[in-house]
Design a protein around this motif. Structure first.
Motif, PDB file in Angstrom:
ATOM      1  N   GLY A 239       0.831  -1.199   0.000  1.00  0.00           N
ATOM      2  CA  GLY A 239       0.000   0.000   0.000  1.00  0.00           C
ATOM      3  C   GLY A 239       0.866   1.249   0.000  1.00  0.00           C
ATOM      4  N   LYS A 240       0.231   2.340  -0.319  1.00  0.00           N
ATOM      5  CA  LYS A 240       0.936   3.608  -0.397  1.00  0.00           C
ATOM      6  C   LYS A 240       1.170   4.156   1.010  1.00  0.00           C
ATOM      7  CE  LYS A 240       0.584   8.078  -2.692  1.00  0.00           C
ATOM      8  NZ  LYS A 240      -0.271   8.929  -3.502  1.00  0.00           N
ATOM      9  N   LYS A 241       2.375   4.602   1.271  1.00  0.00           N
ATOM     10  CA  LYS A 241       2.693   5.182   2.565  1.00  0.00           C
ATOM     11  C   LYS A 241       2.110   6.587   2.650  1.00  0.00           C
ATOM     12  CE  LYS A 241       5.226   1.698   3.732  1.00  0.00           C
ATOM     13  NZ  LYS A 241       4.409   0.573   4.041  1.00  0.00           N
ATOM     14  N   ARG A 242       1.723   6.996   3.844  1.00  0.00           N
ATOM     15  CA  ARG A 242       1.157   8.325   4.055  1.00  0.00           C
ATOM     16  C   ARG A 242       2.204   9.398   3.788  1.00  0.00           C
ATOM     17  NH1 ARG A 242      -2.404   8.726   9.500  1.00  0.00           N
ATOM     18  NH2 ARG A 242      -4.294   9.023   8.332  1.00  0.00           N
ATOM     19  N   GLU A 243       1.811  10.416   3.035  1.00  0.00           N
ATOM     20  CA  GLU A 243       2.719  11.531   2.793  1.00  0.00           C
ATOM     21  C   GLU A 243       2.799  12.428   4.018  1.00  0.00           C
ATOM     22  OE1 GLU A 243       1.548  13.529  -0.760  1.00  0.00           O
ATOM     23  OE2 GLU A 243       1.610  11.701  -1.939  1.00  0.00           O
ATOM     24  N   ASN A 244       1.659  12.681   4.651  1.00  0.00           N
ATOM     25  CA  ASN A 244       1.608  13.503   5.848  1.00  0.00           C
ATOM     26  C   ASN A 244       1.194  12.624   7.016  1.00  0.00           C
ATOM     27  OD1 ASN A 244       2.106  15.758   4.230  1.00  0.00           O
ATOM     28  ND2 ASN A 244      -0.057  16.039   3.821  1.00  0.00           N
ATOM     29  N   PRO A 245       2.121  12.332   7.928  1.00  0.00           N
ATOM     30  CA  PRO A 245       1.731  11.500   9.065  1.00  0.00           C
ATOM     31  C   PRO A 245       0.708  12.219   9.930  1.00  0.00           C
ATOM     32  CG  PRO A 245       3.958  12.350   9.340  1.00  0.00           C
ATOM     33  CD  PRO A 245       3.489  12.756   7.976  1.00  0.00           C
ATOM     34  N   PRO A 246      -0.067  11.463  10.693  1.00  0.00           N
ATOM     35  CA  PRO A 246      -1.089  12.101  11.532  1.00  0.00           C
ATOM     36  C   PRO A 246      -0.442  13.015  12.573  1.00  0.00           C
ATOM     37  CG  PRO A 246      -0.893   9.769  12.054  1.00  0.00           C
ATOM     38  CD  PRO A 246      -0.037  10.022  10.860  1.00  0.00           C
ATOM     39  N   THR A 247      -1.169  14.056  12.933  1.00  0.00           N
ATOM     40  CA  THR A 247      -0.653  14.985  13.923  1.00  0.00           C
ATOM     41  C   THR A 247      -0.598  14.302  15.287  1.00  0.00           C
ATOM     42  OG1 THR A 247      -2.865  15.831  14.326  1.00  0.00           O
ATOM     43  CG2 THR A 247      -1.530  17.030  12.738  1.00  0.00           C
ATOM     44  N   PRO A 248       0.367  14.669  16.101  1.00  0.00           N
ATOM     45  CA  PRO A 248       0.451  14.029  17.417  1.00  0.00           C
ATOM     46  C   PRO A 248      -0.736  14.404  18.289  1.00  0.00           C
ATOM     47  CG  PRO A 248       2.035  15.828  17.242  1.00  0.00           C
ATOM     48  CD  PRO A 248       1.399  15.656  15.885  1.00  0.00           C
ATOM     49  N   LYS A 249      -1.072  13.523  19.213  1.00  0.00           N
ATOM     50  CA  LYS A 249      -2.211  13.770  20.098  1.00  0.00           C
ATOM     51  C   LYS A 249      -1.888  14.912  21.043  1.00  0.00           C
ATOM     52  CE  LYS A 249      -4.852  10.390  21.324  1.00  0.00           C
ATOM     53  NZ  LYS A 249      -5.373   9.225  22.036  1.00  0.00           N
ATOM     54  N   LEU A 250      -2.880  15.743  21.315  1.00  0.00           N
ATOM     55  CA  LEU A 250      -2.705  16.871  22.220  1.00  0.00           C
ATOM     56  C   LEU A 250      -2.915  16.470  23.675  1.00  0.00           C
ATOM     57  CD1 LEU A 250      -4.637  19.589  20.191  1.00  0.00           C
ATOM     58  CD2 LEU A 250      -2.182  19.214  20.275  1.00  0.00           C
ATOM     59  N   LEU A 251      -3.634  15.379  23.893  1.00  0.00           N
ATOM     60  CA  LEU A 251      -3.975  14.956  25.246  1.00  0.00           C
ATOM     61  C   LEU A 251      -3.453  13.551  25.505  1.00  0.00           C
ATOM     62  CD1 LEU A 251      -7.727  16.021  25.146  1.00  0.00           C
ATOM     63  CD2 LEU A 251      -5.857  17.322  26.156  1.00  0.00           C
ATOM     64  N   ASN A 252      -3.091  13.275  26.756  1.00  0.00           N
ATOM     65  CA  ASN A 252      -2.731  11.898  27.094  1.00  0.00           C
ATOM     66  C   ASN A 252      -3.986  11.177  27.589  1.00  0.00           C
ATOM     67  OD1 ASN A 252      -3.140  12.489  29.858  1.00  0.00           O
ATOM     68  ND2 ASN A 252      -0.995  13.081  30.135  1.00  0.00           N
ATOM     69  N   GLY A 253      -3.852   9.920  27.913  1.00  0.00           N
ATOM     70  CA  GLY A 253      -5.008   9.114  28.294  1.00  0.00           C
ATOM     71  C   GLY A 253      -5.702   9.607  29.557  1.00  0.00           C
ATOM     72  N   GLU A 254      -4.914  10.056  30.533  1.00  0.00           N
ATOM     73  CA  GLU A 254      -5.496  10.537  31.789  1.00  0.00           C
ATOM     74  C   GLU A 254      -6.309  11.812  31.557  1.00  0.00           C
ATOM     75  OE1 GLU A 254      -3.824  12.301  35.977  1.00  0.00           O
ATOM     76  OE2 GLU A 254      -2.714  10.658  35.042  1.00  0.00           O
TER      77      GLU A 254
END
Length: 141
Positions: A81-96
């Protein structure tokens, strides 16, 4: 209608596809692509796109796209499959932090409000100092 992109697999490629299917190596999408490439092989079963799509519960456009990727970009990219050109943005919040926001949302809204809305929840999260900012318009500063 004549196919524009014809899949012709080498013996080595066929073996790699059989190995992927047999051992379920990789994601389920990779295994599905392996099945599709094997059935689309002009020197093998040579199924029509509609038959392949029906057999593997996908659209005919998906089969066409995989064949096109095989011809244009090569075997490995068609399989992986084609690799993502723009990786997803990092999460702003942690699980807690997420858990606290969900718990707040499930609780009763502040006096004067019937329900929580996103703006009210964002303001409340900043007031609780869970995060310094949750949106461009609402921050501690």
């Amino acid at each position: 209608m004549r196919k524009k992109y014809i899949v012709r697999l080498t013996e080595k490629e066929r073996q790699q596809l059989y190995e992927t299917i047999k051992r379920l190596k990789g994601t389920n999408q990779k295994v599905r692509r392996a099945h599709i490439l094997l059935k689309a092989d002009a020197d093998g079963p040579c199924w029509r796109d509609k038959e392949i799509a029906d057999a593997f519960c996908c659209r005919t456009q998906t089969v066409e796209n995989i064949r096109k990727q095989f011809v244009v970009n090569g075997f490995q990219q068609a399989l992986d499959g084609k690799k993502r050109e723009n990786p997803p943005t990092p999460k702003l919040l942690n699980g807690e932090q997420e858990a606290k926001i969900i718990a707040t949302r499930l609780g009763a809204p502040p006096p004067g409000y019937a329900n929580w809305n996103l703006r009210l929840l964002a303001r409340h999260v900043v007031e609780l100092e869970l995060v310094p900012s949750i949106s461009p318009k609402i921050s501690v500063f």
